[in-house]
Write a protein that holds these residues in place. Structure first.
Motif, PDB file in Angstrom:
ATOM      1  N   SER A   1      19.867 -12.080  -5.203  1.00  0.00           N
ATOM      2  CA  SER A   1      20.174 -12.481  -3.878  1.00  0.00           C
ATOM      3  C   SER A   1      19.735 -11.545  -2.848  1.00  0.00           C
ATOM      4  O   SER A   1      19.711 -11.662  -1.380  1.00  0.00           O
ATOM      5  N   LEU A   2      19.329 -10.315  -3.342  1.00  0.00           N
ATOM      6  CA  LEU A   2      18.807  -9.351  -2.548  1.00  0.00           C
ATOM      7  C   LEU A   2      17.155  -8.952  -3.266  1.00  0.00           C
ATOM      8  O   LEU A   2      16.921  -9.046  -4.265  1.00  0.00           O
ATOM      9  N   GLY A   3      16.356  -8.536  -2.221  1.00  0.00           N
ATOM     10  CA  GLY A   3      15.067  -7.980  -2.503  1.00  0.00           C
ATOM     11  C   GLY A   3      15.315  -6.405  -2.785  1.00  0.00           C
ATOM     12  O   GLY A   3      16.296  -5.998  -1.927  1.00  0.00           O
ATOM     13  N   ALA A   4      14.287  -5.932  -3.702  1.00  0.00           N
ATOM     14  CA  ALA A   4      14.589  -4.514  -3.808  1.00  0.00           C
ATOM     15  C   ALA A   4      13.343  -3.569  -4.117  1.00  0.00           C
ATOM     16  O   ALA A   4      12.555  -4.263  -4.691  1.00  0.00           O
TER      17      ALA A   4
ATOM     18  N   SER B   1      10.814 -20.787   5.834  1.00  0.00           N
ATOM     19  CA  SER B   1      11.810 -20.874   5.194  1.00  0.00           C
ATOM     20  C   SER B   1      12.992 -19.886   5.369  1.00  0.00           C
ATOM     21  O   SER B   1      12.704 -19.060   6.209  1.00  0.00           O
ATOM     22  N   ASN B   2      14.136 -20.182   4.747  1.00  0.00           N
ATOM     23  CA  ASN B   2      15.270 -19.203   4.879  1.00  0.00           C
ATOM     24  C   ASN B   2      15.182 -18.256   3.649  1.00  0.00           C
ATOM     25  O   ASN B   2      16.152 -17.386   3.578  1.00  0.00           O
ATOM     26  N   HIS B   3      13.889 -17.964   3.246  1.00  0.00           N
ATOM     27  CA  HIS B   3      13.760 -16.892   2.249  1.00  0.00           C
ATOM     28  C   HIS B   3      12.809 -15.631   2.579  1.00  0.00           C
ATOM     29  O   HIS B   3      11.734 -16.016   3.007  1.00  0.00           O
ATOM     30  N   VAL B   4      13.471 -14.405   2.570  1.00  0.00           N
ATOM     31  CA  VAL B   4      12.717 -13.378   2.912  1.00  0.00           C
ATOM     32  C   VAL B   4      12.143 -12.771   1.438  1.00  0.00           C
ATOM     33  O   VAL B   4      12.849 -11.859   1.050  1.00  0.00           O
ATOM     34  N   SER B   5      11.258 -13.268   1.027  1.00  0.00           N
ATOM     35  CA  SER B   5      10.878 -12.980  -0.233  1.00  0.00           C
ATOM     36  C   SER B   5      10.032 -11.758  -0.334  1.00  0.00           C
ATOM     37  O   SER B   5       9.439 -10.982   0.821  1.00  0.00           O
ATOM     38  N   ALA B   6       9.942 -11.049  -1.652  1.00  0.00           N
ATOM     39  CA  ALA B   6       9.262  -9.794  -1.836  1.00  0.00           C
ATOM     40  C   ALA B   6       7.592 -10.054  -1.592  1.00  0.00           C
ATOM     41  O   ALA B   6       7.042  -9.247  -1.276  1.00  0.00           O
ATOM     42  N   GLY B   7       7.186 -10.999  -1.939  1.00  0.00           N
ATOM     43  CA  GLY B   7       5.909 -11.496  -1.596  1.00  0.00           C
ATOM     44  C   GLY B   7       5.622 -11.574  -0.173  1.00  0.00           C
ATOM     45  O   GLY B   7       4.380 -11.079   0.259  1.00  0.00           O
ATOM     46  N   VAL B   8       6.446 -11.777   0.717  1.00  0.00           N
ATOM     47  CA  VAL B   8       6.244 -11.759   2.146  1.00  0.00           C
ATOM     48  C   VAL B   8       6.198 -10.146   2.576  1.00  0.00           C
ATOM     49  O   VAL B   8       5.265  -9.771   3.268  1.00  0.00           O
TER      50      VAL B   8
ATOM     51  N   ASP C   1       0.693  -1.244  -0.037  1.00  0.00           N
ATOM     52  CA  ASP C   1      -0.092  -0.010  -0.055  1.00  0.00           C
ATOM     53  C   ASP C   1       0.754   1.282  -0.077  1.00  0.00           C
ATOM     54  O   ASP C   1       0.660   2.207  -0.733  1.00  0.00           O
ATOM     55  N   PHE C   2       1.876   1.388   0.815  1.00  0.00           N
ATOM     56  CA  PHE C   2       2.775   2.398   1.066  1.00  0.00           C
ATOM     57  C   PHE C   2       3.560   2.626  -0.183  1.00  0.00           C
ATOM     58  O   PHE C   2       3.810   3.771  -0.718  1.00  0.00           O
ATOM     59  N   CYS C   3       4.161   1.738  -0.859  1.00  0.00           N
ATOM     60  CA  CYS C   3       4.965   1.906  -2.167  1.00  0.00           C
ATOM     61  C   CYS C   3       3.939   2.040  -3.185  1.00  0.00           C
ATOM     62  O   CYS C   3       4.480   3.019  -3.917  1.00  0.00           O
ATOM     63  N   THR C   4       2.860   1.543  -3.186  1.00  0.00           N
ATOM     64  CA  THR C   4       1.923   2.061  -4.454  1.00  0.00           C
ATOM     65  C   THR C   4       1.530   3.448  -4.345  1.00  0.00           C
ATOM     66  O   THR C   4       1.596   4.179  -5.381  1.00  0.00           O
ATOM     67  N   GLU C   5       1.356   3.980  -3.228  1.00  0.00           N
ATOM     68  CA  GLU C   5       0.774   5.416  -2.989  1.00  0.00           C
ATOM     69  C   GLU C   5       1.913   6.328  -3.222  1.00  0.00           C
ATOM     70  O   GLU C   5       1.840   7.173  -3.551  1.00  0.00           O
ATOM     71  N   ASN C   6       3.425   5.870  -3.081  1.00  0.00           N
ATOM     72  CA  ASN C   6       4.469   6.975  -3.000  1.00  0.00           C
ATOM     73  C   ASN C   6       5.190   6.426  -4.275  1.00  0.00           C
ATOM     74  O   ASN C   6       6.385   7.037  -4.580  1.00  0.00           O
ATOM     75  N   ASP C   7       4.786   5.459  -5.340  1.00  0.00           N
ATOM     76  CA  ASP C   7       5.404   5.252  -6.448  1.00  0.00           C
ATOM     77  C   ASP C   7       6.627   4.455  -6.532  1.00  0.00           C
ATOM     78  O   ASP C   7       7.573   4.559  -7.174  1.00  0.00           O
ATOM     79  N   PHE C   8       7.021   3.803  -5.286  1.00  0.00           N
ATOM     80  CA  PHE C   8       8.024   3.062  -4.990  1.00  0.00           C
ATOM     81  C   PHE C   8       7.621   1.633  -5.736  1.00  0.00           C
ATOM     82  O   PHE C   8       6.440   1.459  -5.638  1.00  0.00           O
ATOM     83  N   THR C   9       8.733   0.865  -6.569  1.00  0.00           N
ATOM     84  CA  THR C   9       8.356  -0.346  -7.057  1.00  0.00           C
ATOM     85  C   THR C   9       9.259  -1.465  -6.474  1.00  0.00           C
ATOM     86  O   THR C   9      10.482  -1.456  -6.314  1.00  0.00           O
ATOM     87  N   PHE C  10       8.720  -2.543  -6.573  1.00  0.00           N
ATOM     88  CA  PHE C  10       9.347  -3.770  -6.108  1.00  0.00           C
ATOM     89  C   PHE C  10      10.026  -4.163  -7.475  1.00  0.00           C
ATOM     90  O   PHE C  10       9.509  -4.231  -8.608  1.00  0.00           O
ATOM     91  N   VAL C  11      11.529  -4.621  -7.523  1.00  0.00           N
ATOM     92  CA  VAL C  11      12.374  -4.816  -8.732  1.00  0.00           C
ATOM     93  C   VAL C  11      13.139  -5.929  -8.542  1.00  0.00           C
ATOM     94  O   VAL C  11      13.582  -6.154  -7.507  1.00  0.00           O
ATOM     95  N   ARG C  12      13.244  -6.693  -9.555  1.00  0.00           N
ATOM     96  CA  ARG C  12      14.274  -7.726  -9.699  1.00  0.00           C
ATOM     97  C   ARG C  12      15.197  -7.506 -10.977  1.00  0.00           C
ATOM     98  O   ARG C  12      14.642  -7.203 -12.096  1.00  0.00           O
TER      99      ARG C  12
ATOM    100  N   LYS D   1      19.084   3.868 -12.201  1.00  0.00           N
ATOM    101  CA  LYS D   1      19.101   5.483 -12.007  1.00  0.00           C
ATOM    102  C   LYS D   1      18.431   5.906 -10.521  1.00  0.00           C
ATOM    103  O   LYS D   1      18.373   7.216 -10.142  1.00  0.00           O
ATOM    104  N   GLY D   2      17.893   5.000 -10.034  1.00  0.00           N
ATOM    105  CA  GLY D   2      17.019   5.093  -8.837  1.00  0.00           C
ATOM    106  C   GLY D   2      17.855   4.858  -7.348  1.00  0.00           C
ATOM    107  O   GLY D   2      18.840   4.255  -7.404  1.00  0.00           O
ATOM    108  N   TRP D   3      16.832   5.189  -6.340  1.00  0.00           N
ATOM    109  CA  TRP D   3      17.646   4.941  -4.896  1.00  0.00           C
ATOM    110  C   TRP D   3      16.863   3.494  -4.701  1.00  0.00           C
ATOM    111  O   TRP D   3      15.561   3.580  -4.702  1.00  0.00           O
ATOM    112  N   LYS D   4      17.433   2.621  -3.972  1.00  0.00           N
ATOM    113  CA  LYS D   4      16.959   1.389  -3.658  1.00  0.00           C
ATOM    114  C   LYS D   4      17.077   0.995  -2.148  1.00  0.00           C
ATOM    115  O   LYS D   4      18.057   1.009  -1.764  1.00  0.00           O
ATOM    116  N   ILE D   5      16.024   0.655  -1.604  1.00  0.00           N
ATOM    117  CA  ILE D   5      16.136  -0.225  -0.456  1.00  0.00           C
ATOM    118  C   ILE D   5      16.212  -1.691  -0.788  1.00  0.00           C
ATOM    119  O   ILE D   5      15.535  -2.293  -1.598  1.00  0.00           O
ATOM    120  N   VAL D   6      17.471  -2.129  -0.168  1.00  0.00           N
ATOM    121  CA  VAL D   6      17.614  -3.739  -0.382  1.00  0.00           C
ATOM    122  C   VAL D   6      17.885  -4.418   0.772  1.00  0.00           C
ATOM    123  O   VAL D   6      18.288  -3.963   1.851  1.00  0.00           O
TER     124      VAL D   6
END
Length: 547
Positions: A431-434, A468-475, A339-350, A399-404
């Motif tokens: 091996s990173l979510g972003a 599991s051992n994965h912190v997925s973007a889906g979570v 919700d927060f990312c959608t409101e602020n035009d932040f995108t999940f990327v691979r 070209k963007g700033w990313k939380i990873v």
């Protein structure tokens, strides 16, 4: 065995297992390839006790059929029979014990040892063993067993690279064809067990299909005991199977064992046992969350808690424990990361697939490469690797700033969320979510989101979903965040933490206040983390400034 099963074995199953048996070089390889995780004896005994406590002995019946469709060394049936031998009512009936396994040596040995137990206990029982694939043979035996108990294979069905160096190209191609054919059969036979999402072509989980096999073998008034990876009741891709288990069966009890108990040798995996019968799950099933000393807390879900479970894709907060339901329900009222990312035009990327990644990198260049091991909490340590732009066209998001954040994070780690911010000029491996922000004016909000994602309150939520051992973007997308604004003080704290200043405890308390948690609720969450007494004292000292 009926003719249809024989045909299916010949067409779909035999080629796959024959290849495995031919080319594996050790028992260890065989176990790894086929997902053999033998049940810890203490877990098995508790499961059997729970199962028999719920079993309604059939009045008027003179025979009880018992099966382990993935029997291995037969330990579950052995322990079950030893327990049954002490219950008088079972001495009034005859028992038919059925053992299936793809390992002929194991199933024959298990059968012989069980025959000895029968002789020693004077039970009226016969044993039938079959060297067969349960995923095929189950269809001819559906709904025919009174007691079903098993620990199915824990593995994904996919081609394994281990054979590439020891087989010819023709053999490898034949192997891949056999895997694809077997996978096609499993997908068509067990649609409920198929993951809702796959990364690439493969994704069939034989542990999930094994659970479905077990439940389909259960007679109308029967009962099942299942050993499984804990992710069965907690991942993001088994929702359809979980819904079927809850809505079409009665769950009597679920027990959770954390990975730190090391119940499966070197494997870092948490597990569950479940007792399941026919009917429909009501709101009153028992859960047990075991600790590191084999102590446990017991919880019987009430109606509101059960509704929370159903609203949240039938996932159970196994790692955080059920005693924290009130906090989870408080947090569920808040917006999600998505919700927060959608409101602020932040995108999940691979951005960059790390398959054969060395071919895509160079020791020099303009675009830095970021991989999981380079990231820590609020920190990034580059390793002198760059994108080779002659091989890969970079995406616009560089070209963007990313939380990873690290995608791989083990249960045994003190803190599982490890995130930081990367400036423009970096490409992120998978091996990173972003999460990417392309608007520099919104970097203040990105820093606040970083503080939230690194917080204990956020990780507490993540742990209720992560087994599991994965912190997925889906979570990450579905976790809840406060109503965030441009908190100047918090931005400054994040800036200070990213240059190494010791302000993390203050960030933790600040974020807890944003979540509108009471001091008692916050320290209830803190208690779920492995901090020293001195760390707790320091945190409480800072908390007094805010509460």
């Amino acid at each position: 065995m009926d003719a249809a099963s024989v045909m299916k074995l010949r067409i779909f199953s035999n080629q796959y297992y024959e290849f495995i048996n031919k080319f594996v070089k050790s028992d260890f390889e065989n176990s790894k390839m086929l997902g053999k995780f033998y049940t810890d004896l203490s877990i098995a005994k508790r499961l059997i006790t729970d199962l028999l406590s719920q079993y309604e002995f059939p009045i008027g019946s003179n025979r009880i059929r018992i099966i382990d469709p993935f029997c291995g060394d037969g330990r579950l049936i052995k322990l079950l029979l030893l327990k049954i031998a002490d219950i008088d009512v079972f001495k009034t009936v005859s028992l038919e014990i059925v053992l299936w396994d793809i390992d002929q040596v194991a199933v024959e040995k298990a059968g012989n040892e069980i025959k000895n137990i029968i002789k020693e206990t004077s039970l009226d029982a016969i044993v039938n063993t079959e060297n067969v694939d349960a995923y095929v043979l189950y269809a001819s035996e559906e709904k025919k067993f009174d007691i079903c108990i098993t620990n199915p294979p824990w593995c994904l069905l996919k081609p394994q690279k281990i054979f590439h160096d020891r087989c010819t190209l023709q053999e490898i191609n034949e192997y891949k064809k056999s895997v694809a054919l077997y996978d096609t059969y499993i997908k068509s036979e067990f649609p409920l067990s198929q993951p809702t999402r796959k990364f690439g072509k493969w994704g069939t989980n034989l542990g999930r299909t094994g659970a479905e096999v077990l439940l389909r073998l259960m007679a109308p008034k029967g009962i099942c005991g299942l050993v499984s990876p804990a992710s069965l009741f907690n991942d993001q891709v088994s929702v359809t199977l979980r819904k079927w288990i809850f809505d079409e069966h009665r769950i009597y009890s679920i027990s959770y064992y954390p990975a730190e108990l090391k119940l499966y040798g070197p494997a870092d995996v948490s597990s569950v046992t479940a007792v399941i019968g026919t009917g429909k799950t009501d709101t009153f099933f028992t859960t047990k969350i075991f600790g590191l000393e084999h102590n446990y807390e017991t919880k019987i879900l009430d109606k509101d808690e059960f509704e929370y479970v159903k609203r949240n894709q039938y996932t159970l907060p196994l790692e955080t424990g059920f005693g924290m339901f009130n906090i989870l329900r408080h947090l569920e009222k808040l917006p999600t990361v998505l919700d927060f990312c959608t409101e602020n035009d932040f995108t999940f990327v691979r951005e960059l697939d790390e398959t054969r990644v060395t071919e895509k990198l160079s020791g020099y260049g303009k675009i830095g490469f970021a991989k999981g091991y380079m990231v820590d909490r609020y920190q990034f340590q580059a390793d002198g690797l760059f994108l080779n732009e002659e091989k890969v066209v970079p995406p616009n998001t560089i070209k963007g700033w990313k939380i990873v954040w690290r995608d791989v994070s083990r249960n045994s780690q003190k803190r599982r969320m490890k995130a930081t911010i990367l400036p423009p000029g970096h490409i992120v491996g998978n091996s990173l979510g972003a999460i990417c922000n392309m608007d520099e004016r919104k970097n203040g909000l990105l820093k606040i989101l970083l503080a939230v994602m690194n917080s204990m309150v956020f990780e507490f939520q993540a742990r209720s979903h992560l087994v599991s051992n994965h912190v997925s973007a889906g979570v990450i997308k579905q976790l809840h965040v406060p109503y965030l604004t441009k908190e100047k003080k918090l931005q400054k704290l994040v800036d200070n933490r990213m240059i190494g200043k010791n302000v993390e405890w203050e960030i933790e308390v600040y974020v807890a206040k944003l979540y509108a948690l009471t001091e008692k609720q916050f320290f209830a969450i803190v208690s779920r983390f492995d901090f020293s007494n001195n760390e707790i004292i320091e945190l409480k000292t800072i908390a007094k400034q805010y509460y």
